[in-house]
Structure formats: structure tokens, C-alpha cells
Design a protein around this motif. Structure first.
Motif, PDB file in Angstrom:
ATOM      1  N   LEU A 188       0.822  -1.215   0.000  1.00 15.06           N
ATOM      2  CA  LEU A 188       0.000   0.000   0.000  1.00 15.06           C
ATOM      3  C   LEU A 188       0.855   1.263   0.000  1.00 15.06           C
ATOM      4  N   GLU A 189       1.990   1.232   0.697  1.00 10.67           N
ATOM      5  CA  GLU A 189       2.865   2.400   0.707  1.00 10.67           C
ATOM      6  C   GLU A 189       3.440   2.674  -0.682  1.00 10.67           C
ATOM      7  N   VAL A 190       3.889   1.631  -1.365  1.00  9.24           N
ATOM      8  CA  VAL A 190       4.433   1.802  -2.716  1.00  9.24           C
ATOM      9  C   VAL A 190       3.336   2.262  -3.676  1.00  9.24           C
ATOM     10  N   ALA A 191       2.154   1.664  -3.572  1.00  4.89           N
ATOM     11  CA  ALA A 191       1.036   2.074  -4.432  1.00  4.89           C
ATOM     12  C   ALA A 191       0.648   3.518  -4.156  1.00  4.89           C
ATOM     13  N   GLY A 192       0.609   3.908  -2.882  1.00  5.71           N
ATOM     14  CA  GLY A 192       0.268   5.282  -2.523  1.00  5.71           C
ATOM     15  C   GLY A 192       1.269   6.283  -3.058  1.00  5.71           C
ATOM     16  N   ARG A 193       2.556   5.941  -2.997  1.00  8.98           N
ATOM     17  CA  ARG A 193       3.577   6.849  -3.547  1.00  8.98           C
ATOM     18  C   ARG A 193       3.437   6.996  -5.054  1.00  8.98           C
ATOM     19  N   SER A 194       3.096   5.916  -5.739  1.00  4.73           N
ATOM     20  CA  SER A 194       2.959   5.999  -7.197  1.00  4.73           C
ATOM     21  C   SER A 194       1.717   6.789  -7.606  1.00  4.73           C
ATOM     22  N   LEU A 195       0.703   6.821  -6.724  1.00  6.49           N
ATOM     23  CA  LEU A 195      -0.515   7.585  -7.014  1.00  6.49           C
ATOM     24  C   LEU A 195      -0.431   9.026  -6.518  1.00  6.49           C
ATOM     25  N   GLY A 196       0.556   9.340  -5.715  1.00 12.52           N
ATOM     26  CA  GLY A 196       0.645  10.646  -5.069  1.00 12.52           C
ATOM     27  C   GLY A 196       0.746  11.828  -6.007  1.00 12.52           C
ATOM     28  N   HIS A 197       1.348  11.657  -7.159  1.00 12.10           N
ATOM     29  CA  HIS A 197       1.524  12.785  -8.075  1.00 12.10           C
ATOM     30  C   HIS A 197       0.404  12.900  -9.113  1.00 12.10           C
ATOM     31  N   GLN A 198      -0.625  12.095  -8.954  1.00 13.36           N
ATOM     32  CA  GLN A 198      -1.773  12.184  -9.861  1.00 13.36           C
ATOM     33  C   GLN A 198      -2.643  13.375  -9.475  1.00 13.36           C
ATOM     34  N   PRO A 199      -3.338  13.980 -10.446  1.00 12.95           N
ATOM     35  CA  PRO A 199      -4.188  15.142 -10.144  1.00 12.95           C
ATOM     36  C   PRO A 199      -5.275  14.809  -9.127  1.00 12.95           C
ATOM     37  N   ARG A 200      -5.607  15.793  -8.310  1.00 17.41           N
ATOM     38  CA  ARG A 200      -6.616  15.601  -7.253  1.00 17.41           C
ATOM     39  C   ARG A 200      -8.022  15.397  -7.827  1.00 17.41           C
ATOM     40  N   HIS A 201      -8.289  15.908  -9.024  1.00 19.42           N
ATOM     41  CA  HIS A 201      -9.646  15.801  -9.569  1.00 19.42           C
ATOM     42  C   HIS A 201      -9.956  14.402 -10.103  1.00 19.42           C
ATOM     43  N   GLY A 202      -8.951  13.563 -10.266  1.00 20.12           N
ATOM     44  CA  GLY A 202      -9.189  12.210 -10.745  1.00 20.12           C
ATOM     45  C   GLY A 202      -9.392  11.246  -9.595  1.00 20.12           C
ATOM     46  N   SER A 203      -9.990  10.113  -9.874  1.00 22.41           N
ATOM     47  CA  SER A 203     -10.163   9.117  -8.816  1.00 22.41           C
ATOM     48  C   SER A 203      -8.929   8.216  -8.785  1.00 22.41           C
ATOM     49  N   ARG A 204      -8.591   7.761  -7.601  1.00 22.27           N
ATOM     50  CA  ARG A 204      -7.445   6.874  -7.415  1.00 22.27           C
ATOM     51  C   ARG A 204      -7.930   5.644  -6.669  1.00 22.27           C
ATOM     52  N   GLU A 205      -7.595   4.493  -7.188  1.00 23.39           N
ATOM     53  CA  GLU A 205      -8.048   3.247  -6.580  1.00 23.39           C
ATOM     54  C   GLU A 205      -6.905   2.257  -6.517  1.00 23.39           C
ATOM     55  N   VAL A 206      -6.909   1.438  -5.478  1.00 23.88           N
ATOM     56  CA  VAL A 206      -5.954   0.358  -5.338  1.00 23.88           C
ATOM     57  C   VAL A 206      -6.742  -0.932  -5.198  1.00 23.88           C
ATOM     58  N   VAL A 207      -6.468  -1.892  -6.057  1.00 25.39           N
ATOM     59  CA  VAL A 207      -7.107  -3.207  -6.009  1.00 25.39           C
ATOM     60  C   VAL A 207      -6.041  -4.209  -5.581  1.00 25.39           C
ATOM     61  N   ILE A 208      -6.327  -4.984  -4.551  1.00 32.85           N
ATOM     62  CA  ILE A 208      -5.361  -5.940  -4.023  1.00 32.85           C
ATOM     63  C   ILE A 208      -5.799  -7.350  -4.388  1.00 32.85           C
ATOM     64  N   VAL A 209      -4.891  -8.079  -5.020  1.00 32.51           N
ATOM     65  CA  VAL A 209      -5.124  -9.483  -5.346  1.00 32.51           C
ATOM     66  C   VAL A 209      -4.019 -10.263  -4.664  1.00 32.51           C
ATOM     67  N   CYS A 210      -4.397 -11.153  -3.777  1.00 31.65           N
ATOM     68  CA  CYS A 210      -3.411 -11.912  -3.003  1.00 31.65           C
ATOM     69  C   CYS A 210      -3.721 -13.395  -3.156  1.00 31.65           C
ATOM     70  N   GLY A 211      -2.699 -14.163  -3.448  1.00 34.38           N
ATOM     71  CA  GLY A 211      -2.883 -15.596  -3.564  1.00 34.38           C
ATOM     72  C   GLY A 211      -1.836 -16.321  -2.738  1.00 34.38           C
ATOM     73  N   ALA A 212      -2.217 -17.452  -2.145  1.00 35.10           N
ATOM     74  CA  ALA A 212      -1.295 -18.222  -1.333  1.00 35.10           C
ATOM     75  C   ALA A 212      -1.687 -19.700  -1.344  1.00 35.10           C
ATOM     76  N   LEU A 213      -0.691 -20.541  -1.210  1.00 38.83           N
ATOM     77  CA  LEU A 213      -0.966 -21.978  -1.123  1.00 38.83           C
ATOM     78  C   LEU A 213      -1.369 -22.369   0.290  1.00 38.83           C
ATOM     79  N   SER A 214      -0.910 -21.589   1.278  1.00 39.27           N
ATOM     80  CA  SER A 214      -1.290 -21.855   2.664  1.00 39.27           C
ATOM     81  C   SER A 214      -1.373 -20.532   3.418  1.00 39.27           C
ATOM     82  N   THR A 215      -2.007 -20.561   4.584  1.00 40.10           N
ATOM     83  CA  THR A 215      -2.141 -19.332   5.378  1.00 40.10           C
ATOM     84  C   THR A 215      -1.432 -19.473   6.694  1.00 40.10           C
TER      85      THR A 215
END
Length: 94
Positions: A67-94
Motif C-alpha cells: 500500500l505504501e508503494v502504491a500510494g507513492r505511485s498515485l501521489g503525483h496524480q491530479p486531485r480531480h481524478g479518482s485513485r483506486e488500489v485493487v489488491i489481489v493476493c494468492g497463497a498456497l497456505s495461510t
């Protein structure tokens, strides 16, 4: 790769970027862009299959680092646009 194509079919003016989170670290796989070809090639390189047929293994997933890396990459985008982060996580075990 199907997600990328479907995303651009439904959102032709949007930009997309990928962050890879594994081994407790997060890195930008692709910068924000509207190039579906760039994203598809990057995703194909992540699913690189070795000679014995096993996919490369990841390590521990770090949601905070991702989330920190995604937030930094979205930080310089214009304020009037929408910004979204979609998380896809996969694992063989928990």
C-alpha cells in the motif's frame, strides 16, 4: 492478462500500474500507463516458468509495504481524478 484487456475495454481513458509484493517487500512492476502491452509483458515475466515446470515462489506478503508503494505511485496524480488500489493476493497456505 485477461484482467488487463478487460480493464482497458471498460475504461479506455484510465491508467493502470502493478505493484508486486513478495518476500516482505513491494516493488513497482509497471508504472501507471495506458499501455496494455507493457502490463501484459510484465505480468508474463512474473509467471516465468523454469525448466522443471515450477513457477517462481514468493515469500511473505506485506500489505503495508504494498500500500505504501502504491500510494507513492498515485501521489503525483491530479486531485480531480479518482485513485483506486485493487489488491489481489494468492497463497498456497495461510
Amino acid at each position: 492478462q485477461e484482467f488487463v484487456q478487460e480493464f482497458y475495454d471498460q475504461n479506455p481513458l484510465s491508467h493502470l500500474g502493478f505493484v508486486l509484493a513478495r518476500n516482505g517487500e513491494a516493488e513497482i512492476l509497471t508504472q501507471l500507463s495506458s499501455s496494455s502491452k507493457t502490463h501484459k509483458l510484465a505480468l508474463a515475466s512474473v509467471v516465468d516458468v523454469s525448466g522443471n515446470g515450477h513457477k517462481r515462489q514468493g515469500g511473505e506478503f506485506s500489505l503495508q509495504n504494498g500500500l505504501e508503494v502504491a500510494g507513492r505511485s498515485l501521489g503525483h496524480q491530479p486531485r480531480h481524478g479518482s485513485r483506486e488500489v485493487v489488491i489481489v493476493c494468492g497463497a498456497l497456505s495461510t
